[in-house]
Enzyme design. Structure first.
Site, PDB file in Angstrom:
ATOM      1  N   SER A   1       0.830  -1.201   0.000  1.00 31.04           N
ATOM      2  CA  SER A   1       0.000   0.000   0.000  1.00 31.04           C
ATOM      3  C   SER A   1       0.862   1.247   0.000  1.00 31.04           C
ATOM      4  CB  SER A   1      -0.904   0.009   1.233  1.00 31.04           C
ATOM      5  OG  SER A   1      -1.537   1.267   1.398  1.00 31.04           O
TER       6      SER A   1
ATOM      7  N   TYR B   1      -2.167  -1.463   9.917  1.00 31.37           N
ATOM      8  CA  TYR B   1      -2.152  -1.903   8.521  1.00 31.37           C
ATOM      9  C   TYR B   1      -0.942  -1.349   7.767  1.00 31.37           C
ATOM     10  CZ  TYR B   1      -3.564  -2.050   3.578  1.00 31.37           C
ATOM     11  OH  TYR B   1      -3.598  -2.234   2.223  1.00 31.37           O
TER      12      TYR B   1
ATOM     13  N   LYS C   1       2.246  -3.277   6.100  1.00 30.65           N
ATOM     14  CA  LYS C   1       2.639  -3.146   4.690  1.00 30.65           C
ATOM     15  C   LYS C   1       4.083  -2.668   4.569  1.00 30.65           C
ATOM     16  CE  LYS C   1      -1.088  -4.551   2.624  1.00 30.65           C
ATOM     17  NZ  LYS C   1      -1.079  -5.857   1.892  1.00 30.65           N
TER      18      LYS C   1
END
Length: 265
Positions: free
Chosen positions: A159, A172, A176
């Site tokens: 991401s 998150y 990533k």
């Protein structure tokens, strides 16, 4: 025209089936970006294994995709955050379709939470299990087998948030960022025969986007060069390139496909 130019022109012409004779495994492949990548790989000649936690969705897509392309397409239920299921998944795919030549680590989760202090240990561990532990184990296993067979490709879907973390997605984006690090490490370990690259995906109109505030996204998008959210099919060009022969000298790379979000102030 000289022979060297003729050869160069012939090599530059696009191959309509660049993945013919290859087998690809796409995790999180039944919806969103994974679905688009799985469809594109089959259309480009690959036999494709589609994996996700819900086998019914995988079976539905596999049936339709096999009929549309004539390729062998298999469906597999697996939670990539569970170590033993990752081992079983790879064995199951190779028993059904043959050795995996292309691995796409697309499965990921980004659960919401009210505040950083309200992030539970369960949520934190789950995010890292799916986004980091699963790709690590699957790449370690598949990559080692690729090396033994003489080559292969791994593509991680990360991401752009790994470069622009916010308080609303910190577990998150941290996960990533770890996936980006794995990309460099595995590229070193399994080169020169296996290439490992990553797409830094920006905001795409997938199932996850349904929970977004459209007005807020529209306001933010005005500061991005392309000023919009991406359509899922717009991931395909970069994915096929990085997995295909045209990227034969590319490994350990992080390619942003984010409408210019990382380039924005």
């Amino acid at each position: 025209m000289t022979a060297s130019v003729e050869a160069a022109v012939a090599a530059a012409r696009p191959d309509p089936q660049p993945f013919a004779g290859r087998t690809a495994l796409v995790t999180g492949g039944s919806r969103g970006l994974g679905r688009e990548i799985a469809i594109a790989l089959a259309a480009a000649g690959a036999d494709v294994a589609i994996a996700s936690r819900k086998k019914e969705a995988c079976v539905e897509l596999a049936t339709e995709l096999a009929a549309a392309t004539g390729r062998r397409v298999s469906a597999h239920a697996a939670h990539v955050g569970h170590w033993d299921e990752v081992d079983r998944l790879l064995d199951e795919v190779e028993a059904e379709l043959g050795p995996v030549d292309v691995l796409v680590n697309n499965a990921g989760i980004a659960p919401t939470y009210p505040s950083l202090e309200k992030v539970s240990e369960e949520l934190f561990d789950k995010v890292f299990a799916v986004n980091v532990k699963g790709p690590f184990r699957l790449t370690a296993l598949a990559g080692a087998r690729m090396v033994q067979r003489g080559g292969g490709v791994v593509l991680n879907i990360s991401s752009m948030g790994s470069g622009r973390p916010t308080a609303g997605d910190l577990p998150y984006t941290a996960a990533k960022s770890a996936l980006n690090t794995l990309t460099a490490g595995f590229a070193q370990e399994y080169g020169p025969s296996v290439r490992v690259n990553t797409i830094l995906a920006g905001p795409f109109a997938t199932d996850i986007s349904r929970s977004w505030d459209p007005d807020a996204v529209a306001r933010m998008a005005q500061d991005w060069p392309l000023q919009r959210v991406g359509e899922p099919a717009e991931i395909v060009g970069a994915a096929l390139h990085l997995c295909g022969p045209g990227a034969s000298y590319t490994t350990g790379a992080l390619l942003a496909v984010d409408g210019g979000r990382l380039a924005a102030p």
